[in-house]
Motif scaffolding. Structure first.
Motif, PDB file in Angstrom:
ATOM      1  N   LEU A 138      26.370 -33.694 -51.666  1.00  0.00           N
ATOM      2  CA  LEU A 138      27.297 -34.719 -51.169  1.00  0.00           C
ATOM      3  C   LEU A 138      27.625 -34.506 -49.695  1.00  0.00           C
ATOM      4  CD1 LEU A 138      29.324 -37.059 -51.565  1.00  0.00           C
ATOM      5  CD2 LEU A 138      30.958 -35.370 -52.431  1.00  0.00           C
ATOM      6  N   GLN A 139      27.895 -33.275 -49.314  1.00  0.00           N
ATOM      7  CA  GLN A 139      28.203 -32.993 -47.918  1.00  0.00           C
ATOM      8  C   GLN A 139      27.000 -33.244 -47.006  1.00  0.00           C
ATOM      9  OE1 GLN A 139      31.200 -32.362 -46.851  1.00  0.00           O
ATOM     10  NE2 GLN A 139      32.115 -32.245 -48.904  1.00  0.00           N
ATOM     11  N   ALA A 140      25.815 -32.967 -47.505  1.00  0.00           N
ATOM     12  CA  ALA A 140      24.614 -33.179 -46.691  1.00  0.00           C
ATOM     13  C   ALA A 140      24.282 -34.655 -46.509  1.00  0.00           C
ATOM     14  CB  ALA A 140      23.428 -32.458 -47.326  1.00  0.00           C
ATOM     15  N   ALA A 141      24.812 -35.513 -47.380  1.00  0.00           N
ATOM     16  CA  ALA A 141      24.508 -36.942 -47.295  1.00  0.00           C
ATOM     17  C   ALA A 141      25.348 -37.668 -46.249  1.00  0.00           C
ATOM     18  CB  ALA A 141      24.705 -37.601 -48.659  1.00  0.00           C
ATOM     19  N   PHE A 142      26.380 -37.040 -45.720  1.00  0.00           N
ATOM     20  CA  PHE A 142      27.221 -37.707 -44.722  1.00  0.00           C
ATOM     21  C   PHE A 142      26.434 -37.921 -43.434  1.00  0.00           C
ATOM     22  CE2 PHE A 142      30.729 -36.492 -47.437  1.00  0.00           C
ATOM     23  CZ  PHE A 142      31.656 -37.501 -47.215  1.00  0.00           C
ATOM     24  N   PRO A 143      26.644 -39.051 -42.790  1.00  0.00           N
ATOM     25  CA  PRO A 143      25.948 -39.298 -41.516  1.00  0.00           C
ATOM     26  C   PRO A 143      26.497 -38.395 -40.422  1.00  0.00           C
ATOM     27  CG  PRO A 143      27.509 -41.056 -41.967  1.00  0.00           C
ATOM     28  CD  PRO A 143      27.489 -40.192 -43.190  1.00  0.00           C
ATOM     29  N   PHE A 144      25.668 -38.134 -39.460  1.00  0.00           N
ATOM     30  CA  PHE A 144      26.062 -37.258 -38.362  1.00  0.00           C
ATOM     31  C   PHE A 144      26.974 -38.033 -37.409  1.00  0.00           C
ATOM     32  CE2 PHE A 144      25.393 -35.437 -34.114  1.00  0.00           C
ATOM     33  CZ  PHE A 144      25.757 -34.119 -34.374  1.00  0.00           C
ATOM     34  N   GLY A 145      28.161 -37.474 -37.192  1.00  0.00           N
ATOM     35  CA  GLY A 145      29.114 -38.122 -36.309  1.00  0.00           C
ATOM     36  C   GLY A 145      29.795 -39.304 -36.995  1.00  0.00           C
ATOM     37  N   GLY A 146      30.704 -39.927 -36.302  1.00  0.00           N
ATOM     38  CA  GLY A 146      31.411 -41.069 -36.848  1.00  0.00           C
ATOM     39  C   GLY A 146      32.566 -40.660 -37.740  1.00  0.00           C
ATOM     40  N   ASN A 147      33.183 -41.637 -38.357  1.00  0.00           N
ATOM     41  CA  ASN A 147      34.330 -41.417 -39.234  1.00  0.00           C
ATOM     42  C   ASN A 147      33.834 -41.071 -40.637  1.00  0.00           C
ATOM     43  OD1 ASN A 147      36.781 -41.341 -40.482  1.00  0.00           O
ATOM     44  ND2 ASN A 147      37.243 -43.534 -40.256  1.00  0.00           N
ATOM     45  N   PRO A 148      34.143 -39.882 -41.164  1.00  0.00           N
ATOM     46  CA  PRO A 148      33.631 -39.507 -42.491  1.00  0.00           C
ATOM     47  C   PRO A 148      34.317 -40.240 -43.628  1.00  0.00           C
ATOM     48  CG  PRO A 148      35.051 -37.778 -41.657  1.00  0.00           C
ATOM     49  CD  PRO A 148      34.896 -38.766 -40.533  1.00  0.00           C
ATOM     50  N   THR A 149      35.415 -40.978 -43.370  1.00  0.00           N
ATOM     51  CA  THR A 149      36.103 -41.723 -44.427  1.00  0.00           C
ATOM     52  C   THR A 149      35.857 -43.231 -44.329  1.00  0.00           C
ATOM     53  OG1 THR A 149      38.130 -41.893 -43.100  1.00  0.00           O
ATOM     54  CG2 THR A 149      37.886 -39.962 -44.531  1.00  0.00           C
ATOM     55  N   SER A 150      34.955 -43.650 -43.476  1.00  0.00           N
ATOM     56  CA  SER A 150      34.706 -45.073 -43.275  1.00  0.00           C
ATOM     57  C   SER A 150      33.869 -45.636 -44.409  1.00  0.00           C
ATOM     58  CB  SER A 150      34.003 -45.303 -41.935  1.00  0.00           C
ATOM     59  OG  SER A 150      32.731 -44.659 -41.939  1.00  0.00           O
ATOM     60  N   ASP A 151      33.772 -46.950 -44.454  1.00  0.00           N
ATOM     61  CA  ASP A 151      32.949 -47.616 -45.458  1.00  0.00           C
ATOM     62  C   ASP A 151      31.472 -47.301 -45.256  1.00  0.00           C
ATOM     63  OD1 ASP A 151      35.270 -48.666 -46.430  1.00  0.00           O
ATOM     64  OD2 ASP A 151      34.993 -50.651 -45.535  1.00  0.00           O
TER      65      ASP A 151
END
Length: 314
Positions: A138-151
């Motif tokens: 799950l943590q690896a799927a987050f996009p690099f940079g940006g808001n981690p709680t965004s849609d």
């Protein structure tokens, strides 16, 4: 009167070349002993000097295999062949082996129950390792940079988030009574599972936050069931030790009060246990505070030392 016939001497240079005149063969004076044929008895050596050609007794005692059995097998040429089953299983990792077993169970449903009874029981450590693997994905799927709680971030991690929540929902009932008889194992798993829920993102959109809220609701019910059952066994002794009241209170604070129900359940049973100990201490004031529980007295070997002893018939 004997007469001596003089034999003219023949010198080597006077001999005719046999190659030039083959019609005149040369004659040599060969002794009679060399010209005679030897008899059979002359050829045979004495019996003592002859070497026996018959096999020795030790050779008769040996049992040699026939010659055709010790012939070397001709080696065939290098040809390809499949691996044996043990070697094939050695090359499979956990994911590949799991896929193979699932496929076999789908083709042969009767093997599923046999695998369930044969496989070792999952422990708290092994189960948490699987859940942490889903958390890492799950943590690896987050996009690099940006808001981690965004849609946008939610849409990127949604498959991994659903996999983690499904795994948590499947593993939790395994550690609940009556399937798990030991309250210590159940409490330990719930403590670590609640920590994993705390680390889930707080999404900006309300609908996305429902995933975390539902996870809190399910884990709160699990806490309540375990506490209720643990209070029935051994006088709730598992709830008195380990600092579960402090741990559960901390979880309730981090969740924003979503674990209030199990907190109330634990306080009710700990209050009943505390009141029983207080009444016992008032009845027997000589007992010290550190030996107030049955477990401490059993471990220290002083259980019942301050109780009055009745003498005579019961």
């Amino acid at each position: 009167m004997s007469s001596i016939v003089a034999t003219p001497s023949i010198f080597p240079h006077q001999h005719q070349n046999p190659r030039l005149s083959p019609s005149h063969p040369m004659s040599y004076n060969i002794p009679n002993s060399a010209g005679r044929k030897r008899k059979a008895e002359d050829e045979e050596p004495p019996a003592d000097d002859r070497m026996s050609t018959s096999p020795s007794p030790s050779m008769h005692q040996r049992h040699l295999p026939p010659a055709q059995r010790i012939t070397k097998r001709p080696r065939s040429g290098a040809t390809g062949r499949p691996l044996s089953l043990p070697r094939l299983l050695e090359t499979l990792d956990a994911d590949s082996l799991r896929t193979v077993l699932q496929t076999i169970c789908q083709r042969h449903p009767g093997l599923g129950s046999e695998i369930e009874t044969t496989a070792p029981r999952p422990s708290v450590t092994s189960t948490l390792a699987v859940l942490k693997h889903y958390e890492s994905a799950l943590q690896a799927a987050f996009p690099f940079g940006g808001n981690p709680t965004s849609d946008y971030a939610y849409n990127r991690v949604r498959p991994a988030l659903h996999s983690f929540l499904e795994a948590l929902a499947d593993f939790t009932p395994h550690f609940l009574p009556p399937h798990e008889p030991q309250a210590a194992q159940s409490l330990s798993f719930l403590d670590s599972a609640t920590e994993l829920i705390h680390r889930l993102p707080d999404w900006s959109t309300y609908q996305h936050r429902l995933h975390k809220q539902n996870a809190y609701d399910e884990i709160a019910k699990a806490w309540t069931v375990v506490i209720h059952e643990a209070a029935k066994r051994a006088g709730g002794i598992h709830l008195q030790y380990g600092g579960w009241d402090h741990k559960l209170g901390k979880h309730n604070h981090e969740s924003g009060g979503k674990l209030q129900e199990p907190v109330n359940e634990l306080s009710k049973h700990l209050g009943w246990i505390g009141s029983s100990q207080q009444q016992q201490q008032q009845q027997y004031p000589g007992r010290s505070d550190d030996l107030g529980s049955v477990r401490q007295e059993l471990l220290s070997g002083t259980y019942g030392s301050n109780l009055p002893v009745r003498v005579g018939p019961w």
